[in-house]
Design an enzyme around this catalytic site. Sequence first.
Site, PDB file in Angstrom:
ATOM      1  N   ARG A 244       0.958  -0.854  -0.185  1.00  0.00           N
ATOM      2  CA  ARG A 244      -0.356  -0.197   0.348  1.00  0.00           C
ATOM      3  C   ARG A 244       0.648   1.281   0.139  1.00  0.00           C
ATOM      4  NH1 ARG A 244      -3.039  -3.744  -0.312  1.00  0.00           N
ATOM      5  NH2 ARG A 244      -5.470  -4.036   0.181  1.00  0.00           N
ATOM      6  N   CYS A 294     -10.869  -1.163   3.038  1.00  0.00           N
ATOM      7  CA  CYS A 294     -10.594  -1.528   4.242  1.00  0.00           C
ATOM      8  C   CYS A 294      -9.946  -0.498   4.748  1.00  0.00           C
ATOM      9  CB  CYS A 294      -9.208  -2.730   4.478  1.00  0.00           C
ATOM     10  SG  CYS A 294      -9.373  -4.236   3.880  1.00  0.00           S
ATOM     11  N   GLU A 366      -6.187   2.937   6.710  1.00  0.00           N
ATOM     12  CA  GLU A 366      -5.707   3.213   5.360  1.00  0.00           C
ATOM     13  C   GLU A 366      -5.775   4.004   4.292  1.00  0.00           C
ATOM     14  OE1 GLU A 366      -5.802  -0.976   2.708  1.00  0.00           O
ATOM     15  OE2 GLU A 366      -6.542   0.547   1.685  1.00  0.00           O
TER      16      GLU A 366
HETATM   17  N1  LIG Z   1      -7.883  -3.855  -1.901  1.00  0.00           N
HETATM   18  C1  LIG Z   1      -8.939  -3.094  -1.868  1.00  0.00           C
HETATM   19  O1  LIG Z   1     -10.512  -4.138  -2.104  1.00  0.00           O
HETATM   20  C2  LIG Z   1      -9.834  -1.483  -1.650  1.00  0.00           C
HETATM   21  C3  LIG Z   1      -9.189  -0.838  -2.233  1.00  0.00           C
HETATM   22  N2  LIG Z   1      -9.103   0.214  -2.279  1.00  0.00           N
HETATM   23  C4  LIG Z   1      -8.151   1.112  -2.147  1.00  0.00           C
HETATM   24  O2  LIG Z   1      -8.204   3.149  -2.573  1.00  0.00           O
HETATM   25  C5  LIG Z   1      -8.157   3.156  -3.176  1.00  0.00           C
HETATM   26  C6  LIG Z   1      -8.544   4.470  -3.824  1.00  0.00           C
HETATM   27  O3  LIG Z   1      -8.499   4.354  -5.333  1.00  0.00           O
HETATM   28  P1  LIG Z   1      -9.365   5.603  -5.897  1.00  0.00           P
HETATM   29  O4  LIG Z   1     -10.706   5.490  -5.155  1.00  0.00           O
HETATM   30  O5  LIG Z   1      -9.924   6.075  -7.607  1.00  0.00           O
HETATM   31  O6  LIG Z   1      -8.800   7.483  -4.323  1.00  0.00           O
HETATM   32  P2  LIG Z   1      -9.262   7.994  -3.734  1.00  0.00           P
HETATM   33  O7  LIG Z   1     -10.510   8.813  -4.742  1.00  0.00           O
HETATM   34  O8  LIG Z   1      -9.627   7.107  -2.624  1.00  0.00           O
HETATM   35  O9  LIG Z   1      -7.966   8.700  -3.169  1.00  0.00           O
HETATM   36  C7  LIG Z   1      -7.275   8.286  -1.825  1.00  0.00           C
HETATM   37  C8  LIG Z   1      -5.795   8.519  -2.461  1.00  0.00           C
HETATM   38  O10 LIG Z   1      -4.856   8.629  -3.775  1.00  0.00           O
HETATM   39  C9  LIG Z   1      -4.706  10.045  -4.028  1.00  0.00           C
HETATM   40  N3  LIG Z   1      -4.910   9.776  -5.567  1.00  0.00           N
HETATM   41  C10 LIG Z   1      -6.417   9.751  -5.974  1.00  0.00           C
HETATM   42  N4  LIG Z   1      -6.294   9.450  -7.994  1.00  0.00           N
HETATM   43  C11 LIG Z   1      -4.841  10.025  -8.088  1.00  0.00           C
HETATM   44  C12 LIG Z   1      -4.111  10.860  -8.707  1.00  0.00           C
HETATM   45  N5  LIG Z   1      -4.281  10.749 -10.148  1.00  0.00           N
HETATM   46  N6  LIG Z   1      -2.916  11.370  -8.753  1.00  0.00           N
HETATM   47  C13 LIG Z   1      -2.088  11.823  -7.876  1.00  0.00           C
HETATM   48  N7  LIG Z   1      -3.629  10.775  -6.083  1.00  0.00           N
HETATM   49  C14 LIG Z   1      -4.036  10.639  -6.688  1.00  0.00           C
HETATM   50  C15 LIG Z   1      -4.586  10.843  -3.784  1.00  0.00           C
HETATM   51  O11 LIG Z   1      -4.135  12.040  -2.931  1.00  0.00           O
HETATM   52  P3  LIG Z   1      -4.296  13.171  -2.770  1.00  0.00           P
HETATM   53  O12 LIG Z   1      -4.014  12.294  -0.971  1.00  0.00           O
HETATM   54  O13 LIG Z   1      -2.364  13.579  -2.930  1.00  0.00           O
HETATM   55  O14 LIG Z   1      -4.584  13.824  -3.278  1.00  0.00           O
HETATM   56  C16 LIG Z   1      -5.796  10.002  -2.409  1.00  0.00           C
HETATM   57  O15 LIG Z   1      -4.781  10.438  -1.108  1.00  0.00           O
HETATM   58  C17 LIG Z   1      -7.639   1.937  -4.192  1.00  0.00           C
HETATM   59  O16 LIG Z   1      -6.459   2.732  -4.960  1.00  0.00           O
HETATM   60  C18 LIG Z   1      -7.425   0.420  -3.944  1.00  0.00           C
HETATM   61  O17 LIG Z   1      -5.961   0.994  -3.063  1.00  0.00           O
HETATM   62  C19 LIG Z   1     -10.372   0.666  -2.054  1.00  0.00           C
HETATM   63  C20 LIG Z   1     -11.091  -0.479  -2.084  1.00  0.00           C
HETATM   64  C21 LIG Z   1     -11.230  -1.651  -1.506  1.00  0.00           C
HETATM   65  C1  LIG Z   2     -10.038  -3.981   0.953  1.00  0.00           C
HETATM   66  C2  LIG Z   2      -9.340  -3.556   0.872  1.00  0.00           C
HETATM   67  O1  LIG Z   2      -7.860  -5.012   0.308  1.00  0.00           O
HETATM   68  C3  LIG Z   2      -7.669  -5.961   1.315  1.00  0.00           C
HETATM   69  C4  LIG Z   2      -8.484  -7.577   0.133  1.00  0.00           C
HETATM   70  O2  LIG Z   2      -9.729  -6.944  -0.724  1.00  0.00           O
HETATM   71  C5  LIG Z   2      -8.168  -8.744   0.372  1.00  0.00           C
HETATM   72  C6  LIG Z   2      -8.349  -9.386  -0.234  1.00  0.00           C
HETATM   73  O3  LIG Z   2      -7.140  -9.896  -0.767  1.00  0.00           O
HETATM   74  O4  LIG Z   2      -6.970  -9.293   1.355  1.00  0.00           O
HETATM   75  C7  LIG Z   2      -6.541  -7.363   2.099  1.00  0.00           C
HETATM   76  O5  LIG Z   2      -7.949  -7.271   3.370  1.00  0.00           O
HETATM   77  P1  LIG Z   2      -7.760  -9.042   4.355  1.00  0.00           P
HETATM   78  O6  LIG Z   2      -6.080  -9.207   5.025  1.00  0.00           O
HETATM   79  O7  LIG Z   2      -8.263  -8.465   6.002  1.00  0.00           O
HETATM   80  O8  LIG Z   2      -7.959 -10.788   4.048  1.00  0.00           O
HETATM   81  P2  LIG Z   2      -9.234 -11.348   3.854  1.00  0.00           P
HETATM   82  O9  LIG Z   2      -8.870 -12.332   2.664  1.00  0.00           O
HETATM   83  O10 LIG Z   2     -10.487 -10.855   3.912  1.00  0.00           O
HETATM   84  O11 LIG Z   2      -8.885 -12.080   5.749  1.00  0.00           O
HETATM   85  C8  LIG Z   2      -7.536 -12.625   5.785  1.00  0.00           C
HETATM   86  C9  LIG Z   2      -7.916 -13.988   6.905  1.00  0.00           C
HETATM   87  O12 LIG Z   2      -8.743 -12.936   7.839  1.00  0.00           O
HETATM   88  C10 LIG Z   2      -9.508 -13.350   8.577  1.00  0.00           C
HETATM   89  N1  LIG Z   2     -11.024 -12.459   8.813  1.00  0.00           N
HETATM   90  C11 LIG Z   2     -11.057 -11.758   7.826  1.00  0.00           C
HETATM   91  C12 LIG Z   2     -12.085 -10.074   8.872  1.00  0.00           C
HETATM   92  C13 LIG Z   2     -13.068 -10.587   9.918  1.00  0.00           C
HETATM   93  O13 LIG Z   2     -14.007  -9.824   9.977  1.00  0.00           O
HETATM   94  N2  LIG Z   2     -12.330 -11.725  10.425  1.00  0.00           N
HETATM   95  C14 LIG Z   2     -12.091 -12.372  10.210  1.00  0.00           C
HETATM   96  O14 LIG Z   2     -11.011 -13.893  10.546  1.00  0.00           O
HETATM   97  C15 LIG Z   2     -10.555 -14.274   7.364  1.00  0.00           C
HETATM   98  O15 LIG Z   2     -11.033 -14.972   7.573  1.00  0.00           O
HETATM   99  C16 LIG Z   2      -9.405 -15.048   6.564  1.00  0.00           C
HETATM  100  O16 LIG Z   2      -8.652 -16.241   7.057  1.00  0.00           O
HETATM  101  C17 LIG Z   2      -7.083  -6.638   1.852  1.00  0.00           C
HETATM  102  N3  LIG Z   2      -7.034  -5.623   3.123  1.00  0.00           N
HETATM  103  C18 LIG Z   2      -6.225  -5.075   3.677  1.00  0.00           C
HETATM  104  C19 LIG Z   2      -5.932  -3.857   4.613  1.00  0.00           C
HETATM  105  O17 LIG Z   2      -4.716  -5.126   3.218  1.00  0.00           O
HETATM  106  C20 LIG Z   2      -8.165  -2.626   0.993  1.00  0.00           C
HETATM  107  O18 LIG Z   2      -7.048  -2.168   0.725  1.00  0.00           O
HETATM  108  O19 LIG Z   2      -8.826  -1.027   1.122  1.00  0.00           O
END
Ligand SMILES: NC(=O)C1=CN([C@@H]2O[C@H](COP(=O)(O)OP(=O)(O)OC[C@H]3O[C@@H](n4cnc5c(N)ncnc54)[C@H](OP(=O)(O)O)[C@@H]3O)[C@@H](O)[C@H]2O)C=CC1
Ligand SMILES: C=C(O[C@H]1[C@H](O)[C@@H](CO)O[C@H](OP(=O)(O)OP(=O)(O)OC[C@H]2O[C@@H](n3ccc(=O)[nH]c3=O)[C@H](O)[C@@H]2O)[C@@H]1NC(C)=O)C(=O)O
Length: 374
Positions: A244, A294, A366
């Site tokens: 991240r 997250c 995060e």
């Molecule tokens: N893994 C997952 O399941 C999930 C992951 N996410 C994460 O959240 C992120 C959010 O993306 P998004 O919604 O588009 O971003 P946001 O609009 O939420 O912005 C988040 C940060 O990203 C920076 N940012 C966004 N776009 C740009 C750009 N074009 N250039 C420079 N900085 C930028 C901003 O920086 P500044 O502070 O400099 O303005 C801000 O601080 C995803 O990349 C993902 O990592 C979110 C939900 C679920």
């Molecule tokens: C959602 C985000 O990213 C997510 C990404 O989608 C998932 C899937 O790969 O893996 C990360 O979650 P995570 O580490 O909790 O992954 P999961 O696979 O959901 O859970 C890991 C382990 O924790 C356990 N778990 C998770 C949540 C909960 O409430 N309870 C629990 O017991 C699950 O059962 C599993 O055994 C990322 N989170 C971060 C902070 O790195 C985000 O960055 O916003």
Amino acid sequence: ACPAKEVTTRESGLRGVAFRKLPYPLKRLRLSAPMAAHSGRPHAMATGSGSSTSHFLVWDGRWPHSLRSRRLRGTARVTRSMGDLEIVQNVPLKRYCTWNIGGPAQALAVVKSAEDMSKAFRWAAVEDRPVFILGNGSNVLFDNRGFEGLVILNRIAHCEHLGDGFFSVGAGYPINKLSAQLSRSGWGGLEFAIGIPGTVGGAVYMNAGAHGQDTGGIVSSVRYFDGDGRLHTVDGACLQFGYRYSIFQQMERPVAIASITLSLMRCNRARQRATEYWRRRVLSQPAAARTAGCVFRNPGGGSISAGALIDQVGLKGRTFGGAAVSRRHANFFLNKCSCSSDDMLRLIDVVKREVLMHSGVKLFEEVVVVPAKS
Ligand SMILES: NC(=O)C1=CN([C@@H]2O[C@H](COP(=O)(O)OP(=O)(O)OC[C@H]3O[C@@H](n4cnc5c(N)ncnc54)[C@H](OP(=O)(O)O)[C@@H]3O)[C@@H](O)[C@H]2O)C=CC1
Ligand SMILES: C=C(O[C@H]1[C@H](O)[C@@H](CO)O[C@H](OP(=O)(O)OP(=O)(O)OC[C@H]2O[C@@H](n3ccc(=O)[nH]c3=O)[C@H](O)[C@@H]2O)[C@@H]1NC(C)=O)C(=O)O
């Protein structure tokens, strides 16, 4: 109970809001003439109505075309050429983030090209306003008092295959959509991003990841604007991607990522893998609720699940005001009903304290908390 309007997501759009909900005056500003050199003021900088020399038009009762567009609210599209950059005042930020929390931005610019981005930066410099770059708002917490500065909504959204697995993508392109399109066409490397609600620019900035892969792994190069509005191109290998983390988070003044070149490989199983990741995501995360993904980073450089830690302390379902810890995944916090930024911050605080007390682990956010004044 929640009024129906509160329950609707950003799909409900701004148009209806303009007349029914905004208690404050709205002005439409237009940057029409070419701006003067970046250190100088653009000529005829006067604001207000009636000035024949003014380049800033007072609100005329219609939304600027860009804000009327349904596309604006997060769905992808190829950049359409638009004339002048429009900057709108007093725009409620809750419409532009997945948490649906936040007061009005003093000014908001919808940027659809690198040229617009450069103009927006210069406008902010001339007006001496702080800038916040917003992607899809899926990882931000805005303050209920809003943001005193210019929010640049990045909607640079082209996507072009350059050949040999290299793709040039606008930073405002939705990463979820790109992931689906590429994996369906047999390109591997971005399947992990299926279901991530952010933009490609936000994903590079945060080094978004899931299922053991991350964005940094496929970035070949990035074009970005520095705080002075100058455009640079940097190789992916120089961006120091980590869990991240990218070097952009370290830069002192806001940088705006404009476009990214991704490098992907042919893969027969890409589509199947994306489908499997999607299934896992829907089963383990509250995908349809108002969340910001997250809330905390996983401690130990990503090796320990913050969600599991919060769960073990028994905090699932804990609420504060309109904020609640999800019962499905404990690292997702919900805006249940009319949640304020203070509610969410208090809940974040409570969870941090309890996890520290019970397991001795300090959690770090995060989500990006954006103060009203920088
Ligand atoms: N893994 C997952 O399941 C999930 C992951 N996410 C994460 O959240 C992120 C959010 O993306 P998004 O919604 O588009 O971003 P946001 O609009 O939420 O912005 C988040 C940060 O990203 C920076 N940012 C966004 N776009 C740009 C750009 N074009 N250039 C420079 N900085 C930028 C901003 O920086 P500044 O502070 O400099 O303005 C801000 O601080 C995803 O990349 C993902 O990592 C979110 C939900 C679920
Ligand atoms: C959602 C985000 O990213 C997510 C990404 O989608 C998932 C899937 O790969 O893996 C990360 O979650 P995570 O580490 O909790 O992954 P999961 O696979 O959901 O859970 C890991 C382990 O924790 C356990 N778990 C998770 C949540 C909960 O409430 N309870 C629990 O017991 C699950 O059962 C599993 O055994 C990322 N989170 C971060 C902070 O790195 C985000 O960055 O916003």
